[in-house]
Design a protein around this motif. Sequence first.
Motif, short mmCIF file in Angstrom:
data_model
loop_
_atom_site.label_atom_id
_atom_site.label_comp_id
_atom_site.label_asym_id
_atom_site.label_seq_id
_atom_site.Cartn_x
_atom_site.Cartn_y
_atom_site.Cartn_z
N LYS A 1 19.62 -51.01 -104.87
CA LYS A 1 19.07 -52.08 -104.05
C LYS A 1 20.01 -53.27 -103.96
CE LYS A 1 14.26 -50.81 -104.97
NZ LYS A 1 12.95 -51.23 -105.55
N THR A 2 21.17 -53.14 -104.57
CA THR A 2 22.17 -54.20 -104.55
C THR A 2 23.54 -53.57 -104.33
OG1 THR A 2 23.22 -55.95 -105.86
CG2 THR A 2 22.39 -54.05 -107.06
N ASP A 3 24.51 -54.39 -103.93
CA ASP A 3 25.86 -53.89 -103.69
C ASP A 3 26.85 -54.32 -104.77
OD1 ASP A 3 25.07 -52.65 -101.30
OD2 ASP A 3 25.39 -54.49 -100.16
N TRP A 4 26.35 -54.94 -105.83
CA TRP A 4 27.24 -55.42 -106.88
C TRP A 4 27.96 -54.29 -107.59
CZ3 TRP A 4 28.72 -60.24 -106.95
CH2 TRP A 4 27.88 -61.24 -106.43
N MET B 1 29.01 -51.53 -106.07
CA MET B 1 29.67 -50.67 -105.07
C MET B 1 31.07 -50.24 -105.50
SD MET B 1 32.11 -52.50 -103.23
CE MET B 1 32.61 -54.23 -103.24
N PRO B 2 31.83 -50.99 -106.33
CA PRO B 2 33.11 -50.44 -106.79
C PRO B 2 32.96 -49.13 -107.56
CG PRO B 2 33.06 -52.80 -107.17
CD PRO B 2 31.67 -52.38 -106.79
N LEU B 3 31.79 -48.95 -108.17
CA LEU B 3 31.56 -47.73 -108.96
C LEU B 3 31.06 -46.57 -108.10
CD1 LEU B 3 29.76 -49.26 -112.08
CD2 LEU B 3 32.20 -48.74 -111.79
N GLY B 4 30.57 -46.88 -106.89
CA GLY B 4 30.00 -45.85 -106.03
C GLY B 4 28.50 -45.98 -105.90
N ILE B 5 27.95 -47.13 -106.30
CA ILE B 5 26.51 -47.40 -106.23
C ILE B 5 26.29 -48.58 -105.30
CG2 ILE B 5 24.48 -48.08 -107.56
CD1 ILE B 5 25.78 -46.76 -110.00
N TYR B 6 25.54 -48.37 -104.23
CA TYR B 6 25.36 -49.43 -103.23
C TYR B 6 24.05 -49.23 -102.48
CZ TYR B 6 27.32 -45.59 -100.47
OH TYR B 6 27.56 -44.35 -99.92
N SER B 7 23.66 -50.27 -101.74
CA SER B 7 22.41 -50.23 -100.99
C SER B 7 22.61 -49.54 -99.64
CB SER B 7 21.91 -51.67 -100.76
OG SER B 7 22.78 -52.35 -99.86
N SER C 1 22.33 -50.80 -96.79
CA SER C 1 22.94 -51.68 -95.80
C SER C 1 24.45 -51.86 -96.01
CB SER C 1 22.28 -53.06 -95.85
OG SER C 1 22.45 -53.66 -97.13
N PHE C 2 24.98 -51.28 -97.05
CA PHE C 2 26.41 -51.46 -97.36
C PHE C 2 27.28 -50.72 -96.36
CE2 PHE C 2 30.24 -49.80 -99.52
CZ PHE C 2 30.89 -51.01 -99.76
N PHE C 3 28.39 -51.36 -95.96
CA PHE C 3 29.35 -50.72 -95.06
C PHE C 3 30.75 -51.16 -95.44
CE2 PHE C 3 32.22 -51.03 -91.43
CZ PHE C 3 32.21 -49.72 -90.98
N SER C 4 31.66 -50.22 -95.48
CA SER C 4 33.07 -50.51 -95.70
C SER C 4 33.87 -49.52 -94.88
CB SER C 4 33.44 -50.39 -97.19
OG SER C 4 34.80 -50.73 -97.40
N ALA C 5 34.75 -50.04 -94.01
CA ALA C 5 35.51 -49.16 -93.12
C ALA C 5 36.39 -48.20 -93.91
CB ALA C 5 36.37 -50.01 -92.18
N ASP C 6 36.87 -48.63 -95.04
CA ASP C 6 37.66 -47.79 -95.94
C ASP C 6 37.00 -47.90 -97.31
OD1 ASP C 6 39.86 -46.14 -96.64
OD2 ASP C 6 40.92 -47.86 -97.48
N TYR C 7 36.51 -46.78 -97.84
CA TYR C 7 35.74 -46.87 -99.07
C TYR C 7 36.11 -45.73 -100.02
CZ TYR C 7 31.74 -47.26 -102.24
OH TYR C 7 30.94 -47.41 -103.35
#
Length: 261
Positions: A172-175, A177-183, A185-191
Amino acid sequence: MKLSRKNENRIHFLDEIRGFAVFLMIFYHAFYLLYSAFGVKAGYDLFIFFMPVEPIFAGLFMLVSGISTSLSRNNLKRGLILLGVALGFTAVTCLVMPAMGFVECEIWFGILHFLSCAIIIYSIFRKFLTKVNPFAGIIVCAVLYPFFGRLEEGILQYGKLVTFNLPSELYKTDWLMPLGIYSDSFFSADYFPIFPNIFIFLAGAFLGTYFIKNGFPKWSYPKRNAFFGFLGRNALIIYIAHMPVIFALSYGIELIINLFK
């Protein structure tokens, strides 16, 4: 164990493989930028066409980076510098480009972010990792990679033998996301999150440790392709420059086309 004089020679095969992977990534990113920023349909078609093979050349780049890191010194310094460059990419793509009206170009945690973190992690645990039997290390990486392969879905799984469902609150959070866990709504063109990609990088590092102890094969030293070798030796500079160059060229061509409409 110190490298022999023979092993002190440059291993051109690594440069050429790295250069080949960079070459493919440049075109892949160019296709994405053409359709996301400029609405070129052909860019979208080519991006979709090459999407199935993107994990292959990205994984190859990570593997070679792991080998190269095992051969390098001052990895902590290298990792921190690369992290600074990666954060610069984030600032440009997430702040500058949206202000110019270009959307869906944001890079929150791309390949450079991943590699910088992987290099830093390796530098911290290097003394331990170099004591691990290289073949055992590669086997562990081969086992853990698929286990973390569905982390983005909230699942840790190894076939039908072991399955863990992670708490939905984590997603439920994007904090994380560096580990591969995100909400959702998260978007990154290169991930490229740390998990499971870190195991490709570490497999390369273990492979490098093996070669340090036993020597690289003779066929890895001669030059075979000057172009890919050049790209590989200058991979970071080229990677940093290719997006601004592609963007500037595309923007210039669009302005010229609009003048004659």
